[in-house]
Scaffold this motif. Structure first.
Motif, PDB file in Angstrom:
ATOM      1  N   MET A 148       0.838  -1.195   0.000  1.00  0.00           N
ATOM      2  CA  MET A 148       0.000   0.000   0.000  1.00  0.00           C
ATOM      3  C   MET A 148       0.879   1.254   0.000  1.00  0.00           C
ATOM      4  SD  MET A 148      -3.329   0.502   0.039  1.00  0.00           S
ATOM      5  CE  MET A 148      -4.500  -0.356   1.096  1.00  0.00           C
ATOM      6  N   TYR A 149       1.909   1.221   0.835  1.00  0.00           N
ATOM      7  CA  TYR A 149       2.855   2.326   0.942  1.00  0.00           C
ATOM      8  C   TYR A 149       3.518   2.584  -0.419  1.00  0.00           C
ATOM      9  CZ  TYR A 149       6.877   4.965   2.777  1.00  0.00           C
ATOM     10  OH  TYR A 149       7.827   5.924   3.019  1.00  0.00           O
ATOM     11  N   ASP A 163       5.218   5.540  -4.714  1.00  0.00           N
ATOM     12  CA  ASP A 163       5.937   5.409  -5.981  1.00  0.00           C
ATOM     13  C   ASP A 163       5.048   5.445  -7.217  1.00  0.00           C
ATOM     14  OD1 ASP A 163       8.364   5.081  -4.546  1.00  0.00           O
ATOM     15  OD2 ASP A 163       7.757   3.027  -4.122  1.00  0.00           O
ATOM     16  N   GLU A 164       3.837   4.915  -7.094  1.00  0.00           N
ATOM     17  CA  GLU A 164       2.977   4.865  -8.283  1.00  0.00           C
ATOM     18  C   GLU A 164       2.051   6.067  -8.350  1.00  0.00           C
ATOM     19  OE1 GLU A 164       3.528   2.644 -10.535  1.00  0.00           O
ATOM     20  OE2 GLU A 164       4.758   1.217  -9.403  1.00  0.00           O
ATOM     21  N   ALA A 215      -2.748  -2.635 -14.054  1.00  0.00           N
ATOM     22  CA  ALA A 215      -2.641  -1.305 -13.449  1.00  0.00           C
ATOM     23  C   ALA A 215      -4.031  -0.742 -13.189  1.00  0.00           C
ATOM     24  CB  ALA A 215      -1.838  -0.374 -14.370  1.00  0.00           C
ATOM     25  N   ASP A 216      -5.030  -1.644 -13.176  1.00  0.00           N
ATOM     26  CA  ASP A 216      -6.419  -1.185 -13.063  1.00  0.00           C
ATOM     27  C   ASP A 216      -6.758  -0.592 -11.692  1.00  0.00           C
ATOM     28  OD1 ASP A 216      -6.787  -2.049 -15.621  1.00  0.00           O
ATOM     29  OD2 ASP A 216      -7.974  -3.836 -15.116  1.00  0.00           O
ATOM     30  N   LEU A 263      -8.221   3.963  -8.808  1.00  0.00           N
ATOM     31  CA  LEU A 263      -8.923   4.120  -7.523  1.00  0.00           C
ATOM     32  C   LEU A 263      -8.188   5.160  -6.663  1.00  0.00           C
ATOM     33  CD1 LEU A 263     -10.417   1.281  -5.409  1.00  0.00           C
ATOM     34  CD2 LEU A 263      -9.182   3.112  -4.314  1.00  0.00           C
ATOM     35  N   PHE A 264      -6.873   5.017  -6.599  1.00  0.00           N
ATOM     36  CA  PHE A 264      -6.088   5.959  -5.793  1.00  0.00           C
ATOM     37  C   PHE A 264      -6.088   7.348  -6.425  1.00  0.00           C
ATOM     38  CE2 PHE A 264      -4.427   1.726  -4.786  1.00  0.00           C
ATOM     39  CZ  PHE A 264      -4.517   1.750  -3.404  1.00  0.00           C
TER      40      PHE A 264
END
Lengths: 84, 227
Positions: B17-18, B23-24, B206-207, B211-212
């Motif tokens: 999660m972190y 990073d993403e 990468a779906d 959401l984030f």
């Protein structure tokens, strides 16, 4: 001192896949008469004399933590036990 | 935007999660231990997957008594986004922030594979960048993801559009194939699939990233002038 036995089981309306698997297993062992199996949890709680309302406390902890009222029912037995 | 990833003893998706956020997504994030009692400095709260307290008693039952959960409730009441994934979802259910409960998977097996989800409601702060009805690939990894609630609660979830994601086909026996639900206000989302494991094509999908990104977009739109 009180010894409290708490039984937590899935509510009747909730399907118990584990119980169902055990029932089928019993049936394949030849125990055709076992119609239903429900699997639950058994807990033993030891209360010391500082707890004045044992029954009220038992209900409270059953509802707050020991069972999840959305899916589970609980029942309990309270036994007085001698001081060590 | 600054996120908190809450870490309980037994959490094991906290670092994923972190990584997803740092990073993403490219936002700020801290790992926050379960004994914290103040989350005021964070704009979004993430409850990761894992087996908090070894799933003793029931999944999420012990974790929901942690001191940090009072702070998570305050964040939810303040309207901040709160996302619980897998065990995080189970903790949100135990804490009453979301309705219902989890039963063991219908087939009694731990299910660990990528599944197809349908976006049922894209009018939330978590799903606005998806299309309604969009099919997305997100991994699941759980033994107790069989969502259950009573008929009245299910009717209410449907009426209020609280079902955010469903499984495109039955995975674990969940009522109405529910994979993720929000609270009535729409700022608390719980889901069994792991969007943080699907944030880069290298991971197979990468779906989950959208959401984030949806959370960040919602926050920018409401907090940053000229965003």
């Amino acid at each position: 001192m009180y010894k409290v036995k708490v039984y937590v089981t899935l509510r009747e309306s909730v399907l118990d896949p584990q119980g169902k698997a055990v029932q089928q297993s019993l049936s394949s062992l030849g125990y055709q008469g076992v119609e239903d199996v429900r699997i639950g949890k058994y807990m033993e709680l030891q209360f010391d004399d500082s707890v004045t309302d044992v029954e009220g406390t038992v209900k409270e902890v059953c509802e707050k933590l020991l069972s999840n009222p959305v899916i589970e029912d609980y029942r309990y037995e309270i036994e007085e036990s001698a001081n060590q | 935007m600054k996120f908190a990833v809450i870490v309980f003893p037994g959490s094991n998706c906290d670092v994923d999660m972190y990584h997803a956020v740092k990073d993403e997504l490219g936002e700020q994030v801290d790992l926050v231990w379960h004994d914290a009692d103040n989350l005021d400095q964070y704009d979004g709260i993430l409850l990761p997957g894992g087996f908090s307290y070894g799933d003793y008693l029931r999944s999420g039952a012990i974790a929901h008594m942690s001191s940090v959960m009072a702070a998570v409730k305050r964040a939810a009441e303040a309207g901040k986004p709160v996302l619980g994934v897998c065990n995080g979802f189970q903790i949100l259910l135990e804490s009453g922030l979301l309705p219902g409960a989890m039963l063991r998977n219908k087939n009694l097996k731990f299910i660990c594979r990528t599944v197809e989800l349908s976006v049922e409601n894209n009018d939330t702060m978590f799903t606005s960048l998806y299309e309604k009805g969009e099919k997305i690939s997100i991994p699941v990894a759980h033994g107790e993801g069989n969502y259950y609630c009573d008929d009245a609660t299910l009717a209410k979830l449907k009426e209020n559009n609280q079902i955010a994601f469903t499984y495109a086909s039955d995975v674990n026996g969940s009522l109405s194939d529910i994979a993720g639900i929000t609270n009535e206000r729409g700022n608390v989302l719980g889901m069994m699939p792991h969007p943080e494991r699907a944030v880069d094509d290298l991971l197979g999908s990468a779906d989950g990233l959208k959401l984030f990104q949806s959370i960040v977009k919602h926050w920018r739109d409401s907090h940053v002038v000229n965003a």
